[in-house]
Scaffold this active site. Structure first.
Site, PDB file in Angstrom:
ATOM      1  N   LEU A  65       3.912   1.537  -0.476  1.00  0.00           N
ATOM      2  CA  LEU A  65       3.468   2.157  -1.707  1.00  0.00           C
ATOM      3  C   LEU A  65       1.810   2.035  -0.689  1.00  0.00           C
ATOM      4  O   LEU A  65       1.653   1.572   0.391  1.00  0.00           O
ATOM      5  CB  LEU A  65       2.896   1.076  -3.208  1.00  0.00           C
ATOM      6  CG  LEU A  65       3.943   1.000  -3.458  1.00  0.00           C
ATOM      7  CD1 LEU A  65       4.143  -0.307  -4.574  1.00  0.00           C
ATOM      8  CD2 LEU A  65       4.416   2.049  -4.618  1.00  0.00           C
ATOM      9  N   PRO A  66       0.728   2.908  -1.687  1.00  0.00           N
ATOM     10  CA  PRO A  66      -0.368   3.593  -1.198  1.00  0.00           C
ATOM     11  C   PRO A  66      -0.897   2.873  -0.448  1.00  0.00           C
ATOM     12  O   PRO A  66      -1.474   2.249   1.022  1.00  0.00           O
ATOM     13  CB  PRO A  66      -0.979   4.292  -1.972  1.00  0.00           C
ATOM     14  CG  PRO A  66       0.146   4.573  -2.629  1.00  0.00           C
ATOM     15  CD  PRO A  66       1.054   3.542  -2.856  1.00  0.00           C
ATOM     16  N   THR A  97       1.187  -0.620   4.364  1.00  0.00           N
ATOM     17  CA  THR A  97      -0.122  -1.031   4.548  1.00  0.00           C
ATOM     18  C   THR A  97      -1.298  -1.290   3.827  1.00  0.00           C
ATOM     19  O   THR A  97      -2.244  -0.647   3.055  1.00  0.00           O
ATOM     20  CB  THR A  97      -0.685  -0.347   6.021  1.00  0.00           C
ATOM     21  OG1 THR A  97       0.343   0.112   6.631  1.00  0.00           O
ATOM     22  CG2 THR A  97      -1.753  -0.385   6.638  1.00  0.00           C
ATOM     23  N   LYS A 172      -1.006  -5.276  12.315  1.00  0.00           N
ATOM     24  CA  LYS A 172      -0.796  -3.154  11.438  1.00  0.00           C
ATOM     25  C   LYS A 172      -2.499  -2.897  11.944  1.00  0.00           C
ATOM     26  O   LYS A 172      -2.396  -1.872  12.351  1.00  0.00           O
ATOM     27  CB  LYS A 172      -0.707  -3.000  10.532  1.00  0.00           C
ATOM     28  CG  LYS A 172      -0.705  -1.535  10.203  1.00  0.00           C
ATOM     29  CD  LYS A 172       0.588  -1.174  10.363  1.00  0.00           C
ATOM     30  CE  LYS A 172       0.052   0.508  10.024  1.00  0.00           C
ATOM     31  NZ  LYS A 172       0.900   1.703  10.515  1.00  0.00           N
ATOM     32  N   LYS A 247      -8.865   4.663   4.812  1.00  0.00           N
ATOM     33  CA  LYS A 247      -8.293   3.158   4.261  1.00  0.00           C
ATOM     34  C   LYS A 247      -7.741   1.988   5.333  1.00  0.00           C
ATOM     35  O   LYS A 247      -8.697   1.179   5.096  1.00  0.00           O
ATOM     36  CB  LYS A 247      -6.905   3.459   3.257  1.00  0.00           C
ATOM     37  CG  LYS A 247      -5.971   2.156   2.769  1.00  0.00           C
ATOM     38  CD  LYS A 247      -4.777   2.246   2.266  1.00  0.00           C
ATOM     39  CE  LYS A 247      -4.307   2.119   3.290  1.00  0.00           C
ATOM     40  NZ  LYS A 247      -2.730   2.176   3.096  1.00  0.00           N
TER      41      LYS A 247
HETATM   42  P1  NAD Z   1       3.074   8.292   0.340  1.00  0.00           P
HETATM   43  O1  NAD Z   1       1.347   9.080  -0.634  1.00  0.00           O
HETATM   44  O2  NAD Z   1       3.564   9.546   0.558  1.00  0.00           O
HETATM   45  O3  NAD Z   1       3.811   7.804  -0.416  1.00  0.00           O
HETATM   46  C1  NAD Z   1       3.594   6.821  -1.885  1.00  0.00           C
HETATM   47  C2  NAD Z   1       4.731   6.768  -2.789  1.00  0.00           C
HETATM   48  O4  NAD Z   1       3.899   6.291  -3.801  1.00  0.00           O
HETATM   49  C3  NAD Z   1       4.421   8.058  -3.061  1.00  0.00           C
HETATM   50  O5  NAD Z   1       5.258   9.204  -3.822  1.00  0.00           O
HETATM   51  C4  NAD Z   1       3.941   7.479  -5.077  1.00  0.00           C
HETATM   52  O6  NAD Z   1       4.123   8.220  -6.236  1.00  0.00           O
HETATM   53  C5  NAD Z   1       4.674   6.486  -5.119  1.00  0.00           C
HETATM   54  N1  NAD Z   1       4.016   5.109  -6.369  1.00  0.00           N
HETATM   55  C6  NAD Z   1       2.556   4.661  -6.116  1.00  0.00           C
HETATM   56  N2  NAD Z   1       2.648   3.787  -7.230  1.00  0.00           N
HETATM   57  C7  NAD Z   1       3.901   3.884  -7.650  1.00  0.00           C
HETATM   58  C8  NAD Z   1       4.170   3.168  -8.922  1.00  0.00           C
HETATM   59  N3  NAD Z   1       3.203   1.957  -8.982  1.00  0.00           N
HETATM   60  N4  NAD Z   1       5.107   2.845  -8.606  1.00  0.00           N
HETATM   61  C9  NAD Z   1       6.438   3.225  -8.200  1.00  0.00           C
HETATM   62  N5  NAD Z   1       6.166   4.664  -6.969  1.00  0.00           N
HETATM   63  C10 NAD Z   1       4.722   5.119  -6.459  1.00  0.00           C
HETATM   64  O7  NAD Z   1       2.098   7.200   1.257  1.00  0.00           O
HETATM   65  P2  NAD Z   1       3.233   7.129   2.875  1.00  0.00           P
HETATM   66  O8  NAD Z   1       2.693   8.271   3.590  1.00  0.00           O
HETATM   67  O9  NAD Z   1       4.158   7.266   2.052  1.00  0.00           O
HETATM   68  O10 NAD Z   1       2.428   5.896   3.044  1.00  0.00           O
HETATM   69  C11 NAD Z   1       2.888   4.372   2.150  1.00  0.00           C
HETATM   70  C12 NAD Z   1       2.309   3.835   3.074  1.00  0.00           C
HETATM   71  O11 NAD Z   1       2.927   3.168   3.983  1.00  0.00           O
HETATM   72  C13 NAD Z   1       0.690   3.879   3.516  1.00  0.00           C
HETATM   73  O12 NAD Z   1       0.011   2.394   3.040  1.00  0.00           O
HETATM   74  C14 NAD Z   1       0.414   4.083   4.275  1.00  0.00           C
HETATM   75  O13 NAD Z   1      -0.918   3.874   4.812  1.00  0.00           O
HETATM   76  C15 NAD Z   1       1.835   2.931   5.297  1.00  0.00           C
HETATM   77  N6  NAD Z   1       1.622   4.204   6.356  1.00  0.00           N
HETATM   78  C16 NAD Z   1       1.947   6.021   6.587  1.00  0.00           C
HETATM   79  C17 NAD Z   1       2.437   6.098   7.535  1.00  0.00           C
HETATM   80  C18 NAD Z   1       2.483   7.521   7.946  1.00  0.00           C
HETATM   81  O14 NAD Z   1       2.338   8.310   9.112  1.00  0.00           O
HETATM   82  N7  NAD Z   1       2.633   8.563   6.498  1.00  0.00           N
HETATM   83  C19 NAD Z   1       2.577   5.431   8.724  1.00  0.00           C
HETATM   84  C20 NAD Z   1       2.458   4.511   9.108  1.00  0.00           C
HETATM   85  C21 NAD Z   1       2.571   3.813   7.575  1.00  0.00           C
END
Ligand code: NAD
Length: 297
Positions: A65-66, A97, A172, A247
Site C-alpha cells: 500500500l502507499p 514502505t 529501507k 514520502k
Molecule cells: P501504487 O500507488 O502504484 O499502488 C498502491 C495501490 O494500493 C493502488 O493500486 C491503490 O488502489 C491501492 N490501495 C490504496 N488503498 C487501498 C486499500 N485501502 N485497500 C486496497 N487497496 C488499496 O504504489 P506502488 O508504486 O505500487 O508502491 C507501493 C508501496 O511500495 C509504497 O509504499 C512505495 O513507497 C513502495 N515502493 C515502490 C517502489 C516503486 O518503484 N514503485 C519501489 C519500492 C517500494
C-alpha cells in the site's frame, strides 16, 4: 503451495502478486482499483468484493500500500480492519514502505490476536517486481523470518533479515535516502557534462566505468536517450513516483530526528524532491529530478 491474500495491486503489488501465481500459489487479491484487480485476475488470481472476504482462510496476507495511514487503516480500523478477520497463526507481510512506528504498532496489535507480522519493504523498482528479483528487508523475529522467506523467494532474489519489527523499514529509508542522493548527484553531473558540450551517452559510459559508477547512472539513467526501458525513455512515466520518494525522504528525516542523526545530504534531497513535487511532477518517476538541473530551460 500456500493460500495467499494480496492487498494493493499497484505498480509494485500487481507484478508481485502475478509472480506468486506463477510460482503455483493460490492467490486471492483485492484493491480499491477495479482495473488493477482485473490485470492480476487475468493471470490466474481470484478476487473478492472486499478485503475481509479476501483474507478469510489465507495463511499468508501480503499488503503493498502507499503509506502508513493506508496500512494502519487496512489492518486496524475497528470492526472492518483485517486484524479482526485474519485467522490466528497466519502470517502478515507488509511490503509497503512506511514509518517503523506504524509497523511496530500493527505488529503488536496482531500479536495480541496470535497473528504473526513482518515488515518487508522492497528495493528494485517495478522492473525488479516484474522480474521477481526484488530485495526484501525484513523486520521480525527469527521464526517469523524463517516462515515468510519461502514466500518472499517467489518475488525476490535477496531476502535480508534486518532485525526485529520495524528494522526492515529503517533499512529501507536508509537505502532510499542514499538512492535519492545518488539520483540528484548523477543528474547534476550529467547536466554539467551536457552544458559543456558532452554527449550524455558517452559521459554515462565514462562515469559508469569510473569511480562515479552507481545504480542511478548504470541501470536507471535519468537522461532521456541514454537507455531504453527506463522511465527517462518514456517521459518519466511508470517507475517510482516523485511523491513516493518525497514520502520516503520525509520518513528518513523523521528517523534522523528521532535518533539525532546528522543527514545533510538527505535533507537537501528531501527539499529538492518536495520542490519538484510541488511544481506538478509528483506523479512522474523520481529520475525526472534530472530536469531541475536543465541548463537550457
Ligand atoms: P501504487 O500507488 O502504484 O499502488 C498502491 C495501490 O494500493 C493502488 O493500486 C491503490 O488502489 C491501492 N490501495 C490504496 N488503498 C487501498 C486499500 N485501502 N485497500 C486496497 N487497496 C488499496 O504504489 P506502488 O508504486 O505500487 O508502491 C507501493 C508501496 O511500495 C509504497 O509504499 C512505495 O513507497 C513502495 N515502493 C515502490 C517502489 C516503486 O518503484 N514503485 C519501489 C519500492 C517500494
Amino acid at each position: 503451495m500456500a493460500n495467499i491474500a494480496f492487498i494493493g495491486l499497484g505498480n509494485m503489488g500487481g507484478p508481485m502478486a502475478i509472480n506468486l501465481v506463477k510460482a503455483g500459489h493460490q492467490v486471492s487479491v483485492f484493491d480499491l482499483s477495479k482495473e488493477a484487480v482485473a490485470h492480476v485476475v487475468e493471470q490466474g488470481a481470484t478476487t473478492f468484493d472486499d478485503a475481509i472476504s479476501c483474507v478469510k482462510g489465507a495463511e499468508f496476507i501480503i499488503s503493498m500500500l502507499p503509506a502508513g495511514k493506508h496500512v494502519e487503516a487496512v489492518y486496524l480500523t475497528p470492526s472492518s480492519g483485517l486484524a479482526e478477520h485474519i485467522k490466528p497463526g497466519s502470517h502478515v507481510i507488509d511490503s509497503s514502505t512506511i514509518d517503523a512506528k506504524t509497523s511496530q504498532k500493527v505488529a503488536s496489535v496482531l500479536a495480541e490476536k496470535g497473528i504473526n507480522f513482518v515488515d518487508a519493504p522492497v528495493s528494485g523498482g517495478v522492473g525488479g517486481a516484474v522480474a521477481g528479483t526484488l530485495s526484501f528487508m525484513v523486520g521480525g523475529s527469527e521464526e517469523e523470518f524463517a516462515q515468510v522467506k519461502p514466500i518472499l523467494e517467489a518475488m525476490g532474489k535477496n531476502i535480508f533479515h534486518a532485525g526485529q519489527h520495524g528494522a526492515g523499514q529503517i533499512a529501507k529509508v536508509c537505502n532510499n535516502m542514499l538512492l535519492s542522493v545518488l539520483m540528484v548527484g548523477t543528474s547534476e553531473a550529467l547536466q554539467l557534462g551536457l552544458a559543456n558540450g558532452l554527449d550524455a551517452k558517452v559521459l554515462s559510459n565514462i562515469m559508469s566505468k569510473s569511480s562515479g559508477s552507481n545504480w542511478t547512472l548504470d541501470v536507471y539513467n535519468p537522461c532521456p536517450g541514454v537507455m531504453e526501458n527506463v522511465p527517462s525513455a518514456n517521459d518519466y512515466q511508470g517507475g517510482f513516483m516523485v511523491d513516493l520518494m518525497a514520502k520516503d525522504l520525509g520518513l528518513a528525516m523523521e528517523t534522523a530526528l528521532a535518533s539525532q542523526s546528522s543527514t545533510p545530504m538527505g535533507a537537501l534531497a528531501r527539499s529538492l524532491y518536495a520542490m519538484h513535487a510541488a511544481s506538478g511532477n509528483g506523479a512522474k518517476d523520481f529520475s525526472s529530478i534530472f530536469n531541475v538541473f536543465n541548463h537550457d530551460k
